[in-house]
Design a protein around this motif. Sequence first.
Motif, PDB file in Angstrom:
ATOM      1  N   UNK A 204      40.227  44.894  49.160  1.00  0.00           N
ATOM      2  CA  UNK A 204      40.991  43.979  48.319  1.00  0.00           C
ATOM      3  C   UNK A 204      41.209  42.683  49.076  1.00  0.00           C
ATOM      4  N   UNK A 205      41.388  41.600  48.329  1.00  0.00           N
ATOM      5  CA  UNK A 205      41.558  40.304  48.960  1.00  0.00           C
ATOM      6  C   UNK A 205      40.225  39.704  49.360  1.00  0.00           C
ATOM      7  N   UNK A 206      40.279  38.560  50.001  1.00  0.00           N
ATOM      8  CA  UNK A 206      39.054  37.845  50.342  1.00  0.00           C
ATOM      9  C   UNK A 206      38.458  37.194  49.108  1.00  0.00           C
ATOM     10  N   UNK A 207      37.311  36.558  49.289  1.00  0.00           N
ATOM     11  CA  UNK A 207      36.689  35.847  48.176  1.00  0.00           C
ATOM     12  C   UNK A 207      36.159  36.785  47.101  1.00  0.00           C
ATOM     13  N   UNK A 208      35.519  37.895  47.519  1.00  0.00           N
ATOM     14  CA  UNK A 208      34.969  38.818  46.525  1.00  0.00           C
ATOM     15  C   UNK A 208      36.048  39.679  45.885  1.00  0.00           C
ATOM     16  N   UNK A 209      36.971  40.207  46.696  1.00  0.00           N
ATOM     17  CA  UNK A 209      38.116  40.981  46.197  1.00  0.00           C
ATOM     18  C   UNK A 209      37.681  42.065  45.220  1.00  0.00           C
ATOM     19  N   UNK A 210      36.684  42.872  45.607  1.00  0.00           N
ATOM     20  CA  UNK A 210      36.234  43.935  44.709  1.00  0.00           C
ATOM     21  C   UNK A 210      37.248  45.069  44.603  1.00  0.00           C
ATOM     22  N   UNK A 211      38.065  45.273  45.625  1.00  0.00           N
ATOM     23  CA  UNK A 211      39.131  46.275  45.548  1.00  0.00           C
ATOM     24  C   UNK A 211      38.642  47.703  45.448  1.00  0.00           C
ATOM     25  N   UNK A 212      37.425  48.003  45.924  1.00  0.00           N
ATOM     26  CA  UNK A 212      36.907  49.375  45.807  1.00  0.00           C
ATOM     27  C   UNK A 212      37.702  50.349  46.678  1.00  0.00           C
ATOM     28  N   UNK A 213      37.892  49.998  47.947  1.00  0.00           N
ATOM     29  CA  UNK A 213      38.597  50.916  48.852  1.00  0.00           C
ATOM     30  C   UNK A 213      40.013  51.225  48.370  1.00  0.00           C
ATOM     31  N   UNK A 214      40.830  50.217  47.994  1.00  0.00           N
ATOM     32  CA  UNK A 214      42.146  50.568  47.466  1.00  0.00           C
ATOM     33  C   UNK A 214      42.082  51.296  46.129  1.00  0.00           C
ATOM     34  N   UNK A 507      47.272  43.959  39.747  1.00  0.00           N
ATOM     35  CA  UNK A 507      46.439  42.765  39.830  1.00  0.00           C
ATOM     36  C   UNK A 507      47.163  41.728  40.668  1.00  0.00           C
ATOM     37  N   UNK A 508      46.454  40.731  41.065  1.00  0.00           N
ATOM     38  CA  UNK A 508      47.073  39.619  41.796  1.00  0.00           C
ATOM     39  C   UNK A 508      48.085  38.933  40.893  1.00  0.00           C
ATOM     40  N   UNK A 509      49.080  38.284  41.476  1.00  0.00           N
ATOM     41  CA  UNK A 509      50.064  37.573  40.648  1.00  0.00           C
ATOM     42  C   UNK A 509      49.371  36.594  39.704  1.00  0.00           C
ATOM     43  N   UNK A 510      49.891  36.526  38.486  1.00  0.00           N
ATOM     44  CA  UNK A 510      49.371  35.578  37.519  1.00  0.00           C
ATOM     45  C   UNK A 510      50.080  34.251  37.719  1.00  0.00           C
ATOM     46  N   UNK A 511      49.317  33.225  38.005  1.00  0.00           N
ATOM     47  CA  UNK A 511      49.881  31.901  38.279  1.00  0.00           C
ATOM     48  C   UNK A 511      49.477  30.967  37.149  1.00  0.00           C
ATOM     49  N   UNK A 512      50.460  30.322  36.558  1.00  0.00           N
ATOM     50  CA  UNK A 512      50.215  29.366  35.471  1.00  0.00           C
ATOM     51  C   UNK A 512      50.805  28.020  35.870  1.00  0.00           C
ATOM     52  N   UNK A 575      49.628  28.739  44.640  1.00  0.00           N
ATOM     53  CA  UNK A 575      49.311  30.092  45.089  1.00  0.00           C
ATOM     54  C   UNK A 575      50.585  30.910  45.213  1.00  0.00           C
ATOM     55  N   UNK A 576      50.446  32.207  44.954  1.00  0.00           N
ATOM     56  CA  UNK A 576      51.583  33.133  45.054  1.00  0.00           C
ATOM     57  C   UNK A 576      51.069  34.454  45.584  1.00  0.00           C
ATOM     58  N   UNK A 577      51.758  34.998  46.581  1.00  0.00           N
ATOM     59  CA  UNK A 577      51.352  36.253  47.222  1.00  0.00           C
ATOM     60  C   UNK A 577      52.404  37.322  46.956  1.00  0.00           C
ATOM     61  N   UNK A 581      50.180  41.854  49.408  1.00  0.00           N
ATOM     62  CA  UNK A 581      49.304  40.917  50.104  1.00  0.00           C
ATOM     63  C   UNK A 581      48.232  40.311  49.232  1.00  0.00           C
ATOM     64  N   UNK A 582      48.234  40.625  47.932  1.00  0.00           N
ATOM     65  CA  UNK A 582      47.235  40.056  47.029  1.00  0.00           C
ATOM     66  C   UNK A 582      47.727  38.695  46.543  1.00  0.00           C
ATOM     67  N   UNK A 583      46.844  37.733  46.534  1.00  0.00           N
ATOM     68  CA  UNK A 583      47.209  36.358  46.225  1.00  0.00           C
ATOM     69  C   UNK A 583      46.540  35.891  44.945  1.00  0.00           C
ATOM     70  N   UNK A 584      47.334  35.320  44.076  1.00  0.00           N
ATOM     71  CA  UNK A 584      46.809  34.692  42.868  1.00  0.00           C
ATOM     72  C   UNK A 584      46.901  33.189  42.995  1.00  0.00           C
ATOM     73  N   UNK A 585      45.959  32.504  42.415  1.00  0.00           N
ATOM     74  CA  UNK A 585      45.944  31.036  42.505  1.00  0.00           C
ATOM     75  C   UNK A 585      45.578  30.419  41.166  1.00  0.00           C
TER      76      UNK A 585
END
Length: 816
Positions: A204-214, A507-512, A575-577, A581-585
């Motif tokens: 999870x996280x990073x540019x790809x953020x596939x989240x498979x392991x979590x 999911x990552x925070x929803x930022x509007x 941005x909001x974390x 530790x998941x960040x939405x932008x």
Amino acid sequence: MRIANSVRRAIASTLASALFAGLSCAIGAPAGAADPPSAQLSFEVDTGLRPDVRAVEPVGRSGSTREIGVVQGLDSGPAELVLDEVMVHTADQAGLDAFVSRWGGEVLDSYADGQDHLVRVNVAAADPAALPADLLAAEPRQRGVYRASDERVLRLLALAAKEWKAGNEVVVNWLVEPTSIAQGKAFEAPDIAANVFDWAYLRAGGDMDTGVAPAWQLLQSKGKLQPTLKYMVVDGGFQPNSDFPDESSIHKGTWGDSNPKDCTNGASCPWHGTEVSMTGVGRVDNGYGVAGTGGPVVKKLVAVGNGLDYWSVMRRTEKAAEDEHPDVVNMSFTRDVHIGAGYARTWTDRRMQHVAATGAFIVAAAGNNGTSVDTDTLWVPCESKHVMCVGGVNNNATRAAGSNFGQFDNQTSVEIYGPMCVRVLADAGHPLATATTSRCGTSLASPFVGGVAALVKAANPALSAPEIRQILNDTAHVGGLGADVTGSQRRVDALAAVGKALNVPIAAPKVVIEKPAPNSKVSNGATVDLWGTATDFKGASVPITWTSDKAGLLGTASKMVAGPLATGTHVITASATDSTGRTGTAKVTVTVTDAPPTVKISSPPAGIEVVEGEAVNLAGVTFDPDTFQQVPDSQAKWEVRRNNVLVFTAAGHKATLPANKVLPGAYSVKFIAGPTAATRAFTVVALPPGASKPTATITTPDKDLWVQSLGGAPLAFDLAGKGTDPQDGALAGERFRWTAYSPGGVKKVLCEGSAVPSQHSGIVQPHNCATTTAELGVLFDEGLDVTAWTVRLEVFDKGGLVGTDTVTISVAFAVL
């Protein structure tokens, strides 16, 4: 709508032709400008074209291997096909019998539904000379030169085109090819003991953020991380190893047989099926090989040797699916079909529907040609509506250069993207070798997404394949793939997908961003309101941090004021974390502008002479390139000086110098908007003692006009006026003169009466200017898309004194 006056475009077209050496025969002729469409399409034999493989294995009732040919267009790579074979769809036996009779055919194999048949045909009866015209009748888009490896290819295509022209469904039996590995790079393997949860394409996280392991962890916390599913891989080159599930079987193949065909661009990929399988179902936490996305939940791997020709691949796929009823089917191969694409699409959809009917969720590789699949070329099986087509992304989540992509967001385009590069065994042909390396290609992105689909199925076994597909689309990350990807920009998110299947929407925070609006423009020195909301998966508010790519950190708050910002374009990120530790932008672009406005005076006309006591109209034109509008009235002002002494000021674009201020002398007028100003000069002369000047009144138009002109061409305007004099009474039109002045100083005499005082001598023909018609257009040389003409009426009494009136006629440039 403002139209720039620089809109001047020409459309040019070019025709290209190509010559090929070593041609032993040709069908068609080079196209000229007046050639019919059939002359713009040609087919030639080029004996230098050779297939990668000479033959494919027997099929159905065929007891011998089948030969291969090649066809290649100017804009496409070589495509291999089985010679003397076509796939035929018929509604009844009579239709099949008629086709077999027409072409001296033999049915080699058929589907159980009795509608699709593989038929060996006698191409000697086909006419290659008719191929261009027949193909254009079925596919009018076709153009250019196609090359074929021998005349049998041309005759086979001629047979198909004749059937297509008649409206019959016939499909050429193209060869398929694996699509990954070819773009792969080998580099030193990392420590195999590295934590899988830190791998860039699984975490999870990073540019790809596939989240498979979590996602594995989430399934485990719900008691769902159990091996229960079947995962089918249709491919070539299967070598079992410790990463394969305990229950593994192979159909139409033998364990340990290498892949019989090279991959894209001729790259060697002997153990393609092994690497594809490990990407989708490789065991996790077993001290060997790699971690497959669906490894923890897959109980059985069903390997299917795909053969080489399209008929064999699809036949085996459907048969194995009917026998095994897999939960997931992966097809990491493709074929680009340039000829007969419509029929191939219909045929593929029908066969894929049969596979889907077994309950399988089907994924396929998009291909590694770096091109759009949404063109006249058909990519099978990727573009079937029953298949989720998977493209590849780089580590930074942009589209990988080699991955095919989509221009439309639908189920027959590239629908979702997964990692282009993953870890595989460096030497998959030797199961005891444990070193790993990186391989790249959409053939690995496809089983990666297939493994995520298995996790979703494990989370909720009641989900159907269409429901799994919808979940993957609904929960995917969206955007960032690049401007050329105008279709789906979805990137797989395993954690969000599993969460939705479990009804746990992590999911990552929803930022509007509420303010500023997208692509806002602000003036230099102005502040910017930053308002937004950020909510985590629990519904709680999360603080927002605002940054600018130019100014850096702006502050942390839900609502704040930033600035003033430096001139230029700012990409502002909110941005909001959350606590995980998941960040939405979210991002918005703000442009801070500081371009000076254009300022011009349209009235008074330059250099005019005015009699004292006559009010003078002041009118100006401004244009702010930052806002594409005129400067606000509050920022525009006038200064009038008589003999260098300030005698009058006013704000706005229009004002009137009152009559009591108009005394004899030399006048200068300055119109100011921001840092820019324009000036004009005029003269006021004294009224002779005891005299009184006439009064001029413009009656048509009775107010200022603003009109649009297509292309800025001159328009006709009716003008009418009247004049009176205290001594002479009503003045005749012979004493009228109409003049138009542009902001740039252009002067046009529109009508001059025959009794107007002038320097002309001799006989003057009577001429009445009480009414007249004038043509006024846009003067592009003055740098604006609108020309504000000051139209001035002068009326002269018998003593030569003049009275004036003005009206503004603005002509704006417009296009259809």
